[in-house]
Design a protein around this motif. Structure first.
Motif, mmCIF file in Angstrom:
data_model
loop_
_atom_site.group_PDB
_atom_site.id
_atom_site.type_symbol
_atom_site.label_atom_id
_atom_site.label_comp_id
_atom_site.label_asym_id
_atom_site.label_seq_id
_atom_site.Cartn_x
_atom_site.Cartn_y
_atom_site.Cartn_z
ATOM 1 N N ARG A 142 0.900 -1.306 -0.130
ATOM 2 C CA ARG A 142 -0.091 0.112 0.094
ATOM 3 C C ARG A 142 0.807 1.293 -0.097
ATOM 4 O O ARG A 142 0.516 2.133 -0.648
ATOM 5 C CB ARG A 142 -0.927 -0.033 1.204
ATOM 6 C CG ARG A 142 -2.136 -0.953 0.917
ATOM 7 C CD ARG A 142 -3.101 -1.080 2.161
ATOM 8 N NE ARG A 142 -2.251 -1.336 3.364
ATOM 9 C CZ ARG A 142 -2.879 -1.216 4.837
ATOM 10 N NH1 ARG A 142 -4.210 -0.631 4.941
ATOM 11 N NH2 ARG A 142 -2.174 -1.371 5.766
ATOM 12 N N PRO A 143 2.003 1.466 0.756
ATOM 13 C CA PRO A 143 2.815 2.811 0.586
ATOM 14 C C PRO A 143 3.225 3.052 -0.720
ATOM 15 O O PRO A 143 3.086 4.146 -1.010
ATOM 16 C CB PRO A 143 3.821 2.500 1.536
ATOM 17 C CG PRO A 143 3.528 1.232 2.714
ATOM 18 C CD PRO A 143 2.430 0.397 1.712
ATOM 19 N N PHE A 144 3.739 2.064 -1.268
ATOM 20 C CA PHE A 144 4.141 1.961 -2.574
ATOM 21 C C PHE A 144 3.010 2.346 -3.685
ATOM 22 O O PHE A 144 3.442 3.289 -4.798
ATOM 23 C CB PHE A 144 4.952 0.834 -3.364
ATOM 24 C CG PHE A 144 6.362 0.748 -2.436
ATOM 25 C CD1 PHE A 144 7.296 1.364 -2.829
ATOM 26 C CD2 PHE A 144 6.447 0.035 -1.443
ATOM 27 C CE1 PHE A 144 8.659 1.482 -2.256
ATOM 28 C CE2 PHE A 144 7.537 -0.299 -0.789
ATOM 29 C CZ PHE A 144 8.626 0.429 -1.027
ATOM 30 N N MET A 145 1.992 1.680 -3.530
ATOM 31 C CA MET A 145 0.690 2.136 -4.226
ATOM 32 C C MET A 145 0.315 3.420 -4.249
ATOM 33 O O MET A 145 0.093 4.121 -5.410
ATOM 34 C CB MET A 145 -0.439 1.193 -3.892
ATOM 35 C CG MET A 145 -1.574 1.302 -4.741
ATOM 36 S SD MET A 145 -2.892 0.175 -4.085
ATOM 37 C CE MET A 145 -3.360 0.865 -2.669
ATOM 38 N N MET A 146 0.450 3.989 -3.171
ATOM 39 C CA MET A 146 -0.174 5.316 -3.038
ATOM 40 C C MET A 146 0.863 6.513 -3.407
ATOM 41 O O MET A 146 0.517 7.466 -3.832
ATOM 42 C CB MET A 146 -0.374 5.622 -1.444
ATOM 43 C CG MET A 146 -1.801 4.795 -1.049
ATOM 44 S SD MET A 146 -3.330 5.098 -1.753
ATOM 45 C CE MET A 146 -3.620 6.635 -1.788
ATOM 46 N N ILE A 147 2.220 6.134 -3.170
ATOM 47 C CA ILE A 147 3.015 7.064 -3.621
ATOM 48 C C ILE A 147 3.006 7.202 -5.298
ATOM 49 O O ILE A 147 2.889 8.473 -6.022
ATOM 50 C CB ILE A 147 4.406 6.506 -3.203
ATOM 51 C CG1 ILE A 147 4.610 6.974 -1.608
ATOM 52 C CG2 ILE A 147 5.512 7.441 -3.922
ATOM 53 C CD1 ILE A 147 5.839 6.371 -1.059
ATOM 54 N N GLY A 148 2.788 5.923 -5.940
ATOM 55 C CA GLY A 148 2.778 5.921 -7.349
ATOM 56 C C GLY A 148 1.609 6.735 -7.887
ATOM 57 O O GLY A 148 1.326 7.318 -8.827
ATOM 58 N N THR A 149 0.338 6.507 -7.053
ATOM 59 C CA THR A 149 -0.576 7.203 -7.376
ATOM 60 C C THR A 149 -0.948 8.614 -7.406
ATOM 61 O O THR A 149 -1.300 9.325 -8.404
ATOM 62 C CB THR A 149 -1.919 6.434 -6.539
ATOM 63 O OG1 THR A 149 -2.117 5.065 -6.475
ATOM 64 C CG2 THR A 149 -3.418 7.148 -6.863
ATOM 65 N N ASP A 157 4.015 6.873 -17.209
ATOM 66 C CA ASP A 157 4.144 5.271 -17.625
ATOM 67 C C ASP A 157 4.833 4.562 -16.215
ATOM 68 O O ASP A 157 4.524 3.970 -16.024
ATOM 69 C CB ASP A 157 4.839 5.494 -18.881
ATOM 70 C CG ASP A 157 4.278 5.737 -20.029
ATOM 71 O OD1 ASP A 157 2.842 5.857 -19.831
ATOM 72 O OD2 ASP A 157 4.497 5.732 -21.240
ATOM 73 N N PHE A 158 5.862 5.583 -15.868
ATOM 74 C CA PHE A 158 6.901 4.719 -15.032
ATOM 75 C C PHE A 158 5.859 4.544 -13.553
ATOM 76 O O PHE A 158 6.081 3.432 -12.905
ATOM 77 C CB PHE A 158 8.365 5.500 -14.622
ATOM 78 C CG PHE A 158 9.120 5.251 -15.654
ATOM 79 C CD1 PHE A 158 9.966 4.320 -15.176
ATOM 80 C CD2 PHE A 158 9.316 5.890 -16.766
ATOM 81 C CE1 PHE A 158 11.137 3.888 -16.159
ATOM 82 C CE2 PHE A 158 10.101 5.365 -17.727
ATOM 83 C CZ PHE A 158 11.101 4.527 -17.340
ATOM 84 N N SER A 159 5.214 5.777 -12.972
ATOM 85 C CA SER A 159 4.470 5.516 -12.068
ATOM 86 C C SER A 159 3.160 4.708 -11.965
ATOM 87 O O SER A 159 2.965 3.845 -10.760
ATOM 88 C CB SER A 159 4.189 6.929 -11.262
ATOM 89 O OG SER A 159 3.349 7.774 -12.727
ATOM 90 N N MET A 160 2.609 4.746 -13.127
ATOM 91 C CA MET A 160 1.521 3.661 -13.423
ATOM 92 C C MET A 160 1.916 2.389 -13.323
ATOM 93 O O MET A 160 1.096 1.554 -12.705
ATOM 94 C CB MET A 160 0.800 4.182 -14.513
ATOM 95 C CG MET A 160 -0.576 3.451 -14.815
ATOM 96 S SD MET A 160 -1.565 3.619 -13.207
ATOM 97 C CE MET A 160 -2.067 5.337 -13.481
ATOM 98 N N ASN A 161 3.086 2.035 -13.946
ATOM 99 C CA ASN A 161 3.625 0.518 -13.833
ATOM 100 C C ASN A 161 4.090 0.365 -12.380
ATOM 101 O O ASN A 161 3.518 -0.971 -12.128
ATOM 102 C CB ASN A 161 4.820 0.487 -14.612
ATOM 103 C CG ASN A 161 4.654 0.081 -16.173
ATOM 104 O OD1 ASN A 161 4.298 -1.207 -16.445
ATOM 105 N ND2 ASN A 161 4.647 1.039 -17.000
ATOM 106 N N ALA A 162 4.451 1.183 -11.797
ATOM 107 C CA ALA A 162 4.558 0.674 -10.013
ATOM 108 C C ALA A 162 3.308 0.641 -9.509
ATOM 109 O O ALA A 162 3.022 -0.367 -8.794
ATOM 110 C CB ALA A 162 5.342 1.902 -9.411
ATOM 111 N N VAL A 163 1.966 1.420 -9.842
ATOM 112 C CA VAL A 163 0.821 1.118 -9.221
ATOM 113 C C VAL A 163 -0.007 -0.244 -9.601
ATOM 114 O O VAL A 163 -0.385 -0.973 -9.105
ATOM 115 C CB VAL A 163 -0.014 2.510 -9.620
ATOM 116 C CG1 VAL A 163 -1.300 1.884 -9.258
ATOM 117 C CG2 VAL A 163 0.415 3.570 -9.027
ATOM 118 N N MET A 164 0.542 -0.523 -11.055
ATOM 119 C CA MET A 164 -0.339 -1.872 -11.516
ATOM 120 C C MET A 164 0.409 -2.924 -10.867
ATOM 121 O O MET A 164 -0.179 -3.840 -10.518
ATOM 122 C CB MET A 164 -0.038 -1.880 -13.044
ATOM 123 C CG MET A 164 -0.722 -0.778 -13.963
ATOM 124 S SD MET A 164 -0.103 -0.846 -15.581
ATOM 125 C CE MET A 164 -0.077 -2.199 -16.150
#
Length: 501
Positions: free
Chosen positions: A100-107, A151-158
């Motif tokens: 969740r922390p990486f998901m929210m940072i990427g979001t 693209d880079f942040s959304m790939n992290a979120v995915m």
């Protein structure tokens, strides 16, 4: 770019110890929709980029060749970002969980980058005067950087969305969870492209003055809302810090991950390796469709729609982008429907028959497109072995010409070599067809001595035909036995086709 990412299957690791229990808040029927709602907003994000990023970059003055370099961000981000973020998340000991922390940072980074893309000109005007050359250059730079950041942040979120799904749902419910994720991806694609077909500035003028501005605000809010809901309702286990080994002797996790990936590549089963190879070449074909469909439809619309005092260039460009996005919307609707009904077609004779019948569309393209492209290439590619005097500059014969006499002259210049010679010179040349000079010049088609030109005298009652049903060839160059460009290319294409099972 379509919302699919590697599914992380984490095996048991004896060196890792967890505290707590993974679960989802709310009623049981809402568990799967809750943990997959992020996929819907992610796919809406991709839909806006695929539908509007290409025409927007072109409107800023970026060339199509340079734009293709910009969209290298998609495969590069998938190649590097997902393994990196996976290693970081796997070893995270945050009390909020590993994903969740990486998901929210990427979001948050995604939402910020999308707002920059939608309001690039406004952001550039904070540093440079609007309308200046510096402002134009900074606008292009910010647009390119925003696409890379998206693209880079959304790939992290995915990657985190997929990993959170695997970590939280029990093994028995994994199939249902991934089915819900596929439904959310399809629904998000439909909604995203549907929004792109609606004149949103007229409905929400307070969000922006252009379609891209309004869309950027909407999808930024939706992606933040969806993943905030996931972060609140989904609870993870917490990875405990391990004291088994001294911190100085721990192997680098990135090196260990790279070695594991390389080892897996070398030891993949043949069937899985074949699937990966097919996917590799399939995505080479899919990326142009994803990023250039809007431009393709828009160019067709611009060619068929003239400008007028009441219909300016800006109006036409806006309408062209809407039509291109509408085509992607229809494609997403069909994809969503087929994702739902296609599995049932493989369980009955009737369904399988319909499925095989639909392949006729692909088979028709296979039988037509390669040979059409080959013929055009042969007619427009001079032979590299030809003498420079035999080569001519080609004009675009497909462009309509108002003057019939000019059109005839233009066609003559394109299809007949040495047309500027007098009739007497051409007659003299035909009397000495065996001469080397005439062999170099007569009948050379489009500067290619290996091409052939058939000629028939329509003024005579009888048509002269050589051989058994072959038209008389008028021209020079090597005969069929020597193999010209068209012969070689045709043989190679047919042989490639014959290798198919």
């Amino acid at each position: 770019m379509t919302g699919f990412s590697p599914l992380t299957l984490e095996g048991p690791q004896s060196s890792q110890k967890f505290a707590g229990k993974a679960y989802i808040l709310g009623p049981k029927w809402a568990h799967l929709p809750t943990i997959t709602v992020g996929f819907l907003s992610v796919q809406m994000f991709w839909s806006v980029e695929m539908g509007y990023a290409s025409p927007y970059l072109l409107s800023l003055g970026l060339s199509k060749s340079a734009m293709s370099l910009v969209f290298l961000a998609a495969p590069l981000s998938g190649l590097f970002m997902q393994p990196i973020i996976g290693v970081l998340a796997d070893h995270s000991t945050s009390r909020l969980g590993r994903r969740r922390p990486f998901m929210m940072i990427g979001t948050i980074m995604c939402a910020f980058a999308m707002l920059i893309l939608g309001f690039t000109r406004d952001f550039a005007s904070l540093f440079m005067a609007r309308g200046s050359q510096g402002n134009d250059s900074l606008t292009i730079l910010l647009a390119v950087l925003s696409i890379y950041l998206i693209d880079f942040s959304m790939n992290a979120v995915m990657a985190m969305d997929r990993a959170l799904l695997v970590d939280t749902i029990p093994p028995a419910a994994q199939a249902s969870g991934n089915a819900w994720a596929a439904r959310m991806l399809g629904l998000g694609s439909v909604i995203g492209f549907l929004f792109g077909t609606i004149p949103l500035p007229k409905m929400f003028p307070f969000l922006g003055t252009t379609e891209l501005e309004v869309l950027s605000v909407m999808v930024a809010v939706l992606v933040l809302s969806g993943h905030t809901l996931m972060a609140i309702c989904v609870k993870e286990r917490v990875l405990l810090k391990s004291a088994d080994r001294p911190s100085g002797k721990r192997p680098n996790p990135f090196i260990r991950e790279a070695r594991a990936i390389w080892s897996n590549i070398l030891t993949l089963p043949p069937v899985i390796r074949q699937i990966f190879i097919i996917q590799f070449f399939a995505w080479i074909a899919w990326f142009p469709i994803l990023f250039y469909t809007t431009i393709y439809i828009g160019d067709l619309y611009r060619r068929s729609t003239p400008l007028s005092p009441s219909f300016t260039r800006e109006d036409r460009d806006s309408e062209a982008t809407l039509l291109g996005t509408r085509a992607l919307f229809y494609s997403s609707v069909i994809a969503l429907v087929l994702n739902i009904i296609l599995p049932g077609f493989t369980e009955s004779v009737f369904g399988a028959t319909v499925l095989i019948s639909v392949t006729g569309f692909s088979w028709a393209i296979t039988q037509w497109a390669p040979f059409s492209l080959l013929a055009e290439a042969i007619l427009t590619t001079p032979d590299s072995t030809s003498n420079g005097r035999d080569s001519i500059l080609l004009a675009d014969a497909r462009t309509p010409i108002e003057d019939p006499e000019a059109e005839a002259a233009d066609e003559t210049a394109v299809f007949l070599n040495n047309h500027h010679r007098t009739a007497e010179e051409r007659d003299d040349e035909s009397d000495f067809a065996d001469d080397d000079v005439s062999q170099r010049h007569a009948g050379v088609l489009l500067g290619n001595r290996h091409a052939r030109m058939s000629r028939i005298n329509v003024d005579e009652d009888d048509v002269h035909v050589d051989g058994e049903g072959d038209w008389e060839h008028v021209g020079s160059g090597p005969g069929p036995g020597n193999g010209g460009l068209s012969t070689k290319a045709g043989i190679i294409l047919v042989r490639l086709s014959s290798y198919l099972p």
